[in-house]
Scaffold this active site. Structure first.
Site: not given
Ligand SMILES: *Cc1c(COP(=O)(O)O)cnc(C)c1O
Length: 468
Positions: A83, A135-136, A269, A460, A393, A226
């Protein structure tokens, strides 16, 4: 027949190839046109609502869809599922410190978990959060924390045909104007993304982040990155920016991060894992707030919602993600698809970015108004044609303005073909390109879509449509 001249060119050429070979395969389902029509109707013409078993080639996101290496799978067996204080956390922490260079690490279940923590820790209600395009999930967390997102990306980013080599750059004059208007104290931090997803995976240059750092230092403003696709961004700096051609991607990544005060990461990613994320910080004050919040929203500060094995796979994935050979093949494959579509005069965002091909739906369907959701329509038509899954998008992703409640109409109305890392072959890319061409050749038949269900947040993902 190949003439002597093209033969000579072929002999002289030098191709990229993947720095790996395949040792396990996953069969995928081939669908019929009738199956696809039924599946599309059942999912309200939203590719996010399709079952993955109904998809042939899945280019929805590059998120969590990477193939892990044998080393990463071996690492999964070394999970320390304690843990508290799992040894895998310390491996992960060391990998982030080594390759990204930040001091303090907070693990999270994925990127948006980290976005929530940094937004709550660093934004006071009513403060501005300038960023190089939204970004969303990022913008939503900034808004939920009381921030006001302001776009300060260069104008070229909003133009799908501009060939600017660094379309992700911040327009420093836009930032200066904002500082002059609201005052530096009213700016929470700069939200800098490399590469810029919504602009087509476009990179930020080293010169730009260096100048941004200097400007922010004059005003005491922090910069948070980011870093989701920052390794890919580093490839473009190596390729395009003077003085970086001989530097390894790992060194470029670390230099870039050194101009920022911290970063959040969707490890799904660049970092080559199926789940995970992190927040990294250089200042102790924000770190302390974030580490306090992580136990509320994610889990203890040494696992943040991840299993020990996930953290081990990520630590290994980070090392693999910054290898030059890996990145050359990764972006080489995206370009291969982009080159085919460009040769066939299909409108896509140029130059081709790091993780995806963005079809320019507004030029693809020049006869459809943006209110008929051309980007969403194109994703639906591609699926109906071949079982290739893409995503919108454009206006659907942009959502509604929180003040007026109206649709936000972005200048870019796009459909994204996102390439998972180390998953598909060049032959899959051929099939995708040919399907896009088939849909393009019949583009005049498309009438667009009408939205019939709309959730409040990040619509979306779950909204539904019917054909007009
Ligand atoms: C995917 C993404 C996020 C959010 O990350 P999640 O792992 O999907 O929560 C933030 N910024 C960018 C540029 C992304 O492509």
């Amino acid at each position: 027949m190949t003439d002597i001249k093209t033969m000579g060119q072929q002999l002289g050429r030098r191709s990229w190839a993947e720095p790996w070979k395949i040792k396990m395969v996953e069969p995928i389902h081939m669908t019929t046109a009738e199956e696809r029509l039924r599946a599309m109707q059942e999912s309200g013409y939203n590719t996010f609502l399709l079952k993955s078993d109904d998809v042939y080639i899945d280019l929805l996101p590059d998120s969590g869809t990477s193939a892990m290496s044998d080393r990463q799978w071996a690492g999964m067996m070394l999970g320390d599922e304690a843990y508290a204080g799992s040894r895998n956390f310390y491996h992960l922490e060391a990998a982030i410190q080594e390759y990204y260079g930040y001091r303090f690490i907070v693990p999270t279940h994925q990127g948006r978990g980290a976005e929530n923590l940094i937004s709550q820790a660093a934004i006071k209600k009513g403060q501005y959060v300038p960023g190089n395009m939204y970004f969303t999930t990022t913008r939503l967390h900034q808004e939920l924390a009381g921030g006001i997102f302001t776009d300060i990306i260069i104008d070229e980013a909003h133009d799908s045909q501009s060939l600017h080599p660094f379309k992700g750059n911040v327009d420093l004059d836009k930032l200066r104007a904002l500082i002059a208007k609201v005052g530096a104290a009213q700016i929470a931090y700069i939200s800098l993304a490399g590469t810029v997803n919504m602009a087509g995976g476009q990179p930020v240059s080293m010169a730009n982040v260096r100048e941004l750092r200097a400007l922010c230092d004059q005003h005491g403003i922090r910069i948070y990155l980011d870093a989701t696709r920052m390794a890919e961004n580093s490839f473009f700096i190596q390729e395009r920016e003077e003085g970086y051609a001989d530097k390894p991607i790992a060194a470029i990544l670390k230099e870039f991060c050194s101009y920022t005060d911290g970063a959040w990461m969707s490890a799904k990613k660049d970092n080559l894992v199926n789940i995970g994320g992190w927040l990294a910080l250089n200042h102790e004050d924000v770190f302390e707030s974030a580490r306090n919040l992580v136990v509320v929203y994610e889990g203890l500060h040494t696992y943040g919602g991840m299993a020990g094995r996930d953290m081990e796979a990520m630590a290994i994935g980070i090392t693999e993600s910054v290898q030059d050979d890996h990145m050359r093949a990764r972006i080489g494959q995206v370009r291969y698809l982009g080159d085919l579509l460009t040769q066939w005069n299909i409108p896509i965002v140029q130059p081709v970015g790091g993780h995806a091909i963005f079809l320019d739906a507004s030029r693809f369907y020049a006869h459809l108004p943006q209110s008929a959701f051309p980007g969403q329509t194109l994703a639906a038509e591609l699926y109906l044609d071949s079982g290739v899954r893409a995503m919108e998008r454009g206006v659907v992703s942009a959502g509604r303005d929180p003040q007026t409640g109206d649709h936000r109409y972005p200048r870019l109305e796009l459909t994204r073909l996102t390439i998972p890392r180390r998953v598909y072959t060049q032959a899959h890319m051929d099939v995708v390109a040919e399907s896009v061409k088939a849909v393009y050749d019949q583009r005049e038949r498309s009438r667009g879509l009408e939205m019939i269900y709309e959730p409040q947040y990040l619509r979306f993902f779950q909204c539904r449509f019917k054909p007009l």
